[in-house]
Design a protein around this motif. Structure first.
Motif, mmCIF file in Angstrom:
data_model
loop_
_atom_site.group_PDB
_atom_site.id
_atom_site.type_symbol
_atom_site.label_atom_id
_atom_site.label_comp_id
_atom_site.label_asym_id
_atom_site.label_seq_id
_atom_site.Cartn_x
_atom_site.Cartn_y
_atom_site.Cartn_z
ATOM 1 N N GLU A 96 0.941 -1.484 0.264
ATOM 2 C CA GLU A 96 -0.440 0.446 0.022
ATOM 3 C C GLU A 96 0.947 1.070 -0.035
ATOM 4 O O GLU A 96 1.992 1.648 0.861
ATOM 5 C CB GLU A 96 -0.905 0.041 1.481
ATOM 6 N N ASN A 100 -3.411 3.800 -2.243
ATOM 7 C CA ASN A 100 -3.777 3.072 -3.181
ATOM 8 C C ASN A 100 -2.547 1.506 -3.110
ATOM 9 O O ASN A 100 -1.810 2.015 -2.765
ATOM 10 C CB ASN A 100 -2.410 3.953 -4.162
ATOM 11 N N GLN A 101 -3.604 0.650 -3.421
ATOM 12 C CA GLN A 101 -2.920 -1.010 -3.327
ATOM 13 C C GLN A 101 -2.561 -0.990 -3.860
ATOM 14 O O GLN A 101 -2.098 -0.577 -4.960
ATOM 15 C CB GLN A 101 -4.437 -1.194 -3.508
#
Length: 179
Positions: A96, A100-101
């Motif tokens: 992460e 944002n993954q």
């Protein structure tokens, strides 16, 4: 002049040693190069952050997001108590990052950094990393939006160019008709 040059060279050596520890992911050793009241200035962040603990937390989050990140020092120079560094970072987004993954996408970006040295320690940093490139590369900021932003900034010049071109073409056409 010689004393200033010697101090500048010592400051460069200090920064090279600090970046060597950082590249080895030895955050404890890297933190020892920082003054206890270390000041962090990040471009786009409206306030300063302070201390080794905050610095370490930021780096751990970065290394968790990009565990294979490679840090390449491209330029380093010093004057008085300041050292300027230009870095290139390359790696893979597998954790992460700023909400944002992980995407598994590669990043390749520049960072421009300035450091102040005091009493043989790194006392302050100013970091200006190319965050727009990182965010575009991991898909957090679509490339089409970047293109639209770029075009929006140049629309006045584009319109002026089109108008100028139309004027030149009209003048040439009228000149050939009159001749």
């Amino acid at each position: 002049m010689l004393a200033t040059n010697t101090a500048s060279q010592e400051n460069i050596a200090l920064m090279r040693d600090a970046f060597a520890a950082l590249t080895r992911r030895d955050l404890a050793a890297a933190a020892e190069f920082l003054s206890p009241d270390f000041i962090i200035n990040l471009a786009g962040v409206p306030h300063q952050m302070r201390g080794r603990r905050i610095w370490r937390r930021n780096l751990e989050a970065f290394f968790n997001a990009f565990p294979d990140i490679q840090i390449e020092t491209q330029d380093m120079f010093a004057a008085d108590d300041k050292v300027a560094v230009r870095l290139r970072f390359t790696g893979t987004h597998t954790g992460e990052f700023l909400g944002n993954q992980p995407t598994g996408k590669r990043v390749d970006y520049q960072s421009y950094e300035l450091y102040r040295i005091a009493d043989g320690k790194i006392a302050e940093e100013w970091i200006c990393s190319d965050m727009l490139t990182i965010l575009t590369q991991i898909g957090a900021f679509p490339a089409r939006h970047l293109m639209l932003m770029w075009l929006a900034g140049y629309r006045v010049w584009f319109a002026a160019g089109v108008g100028l071109l139309a004027g030149v073409i009209s003048t040439l056409m009228l000149s050939s008709i009159a001749a």
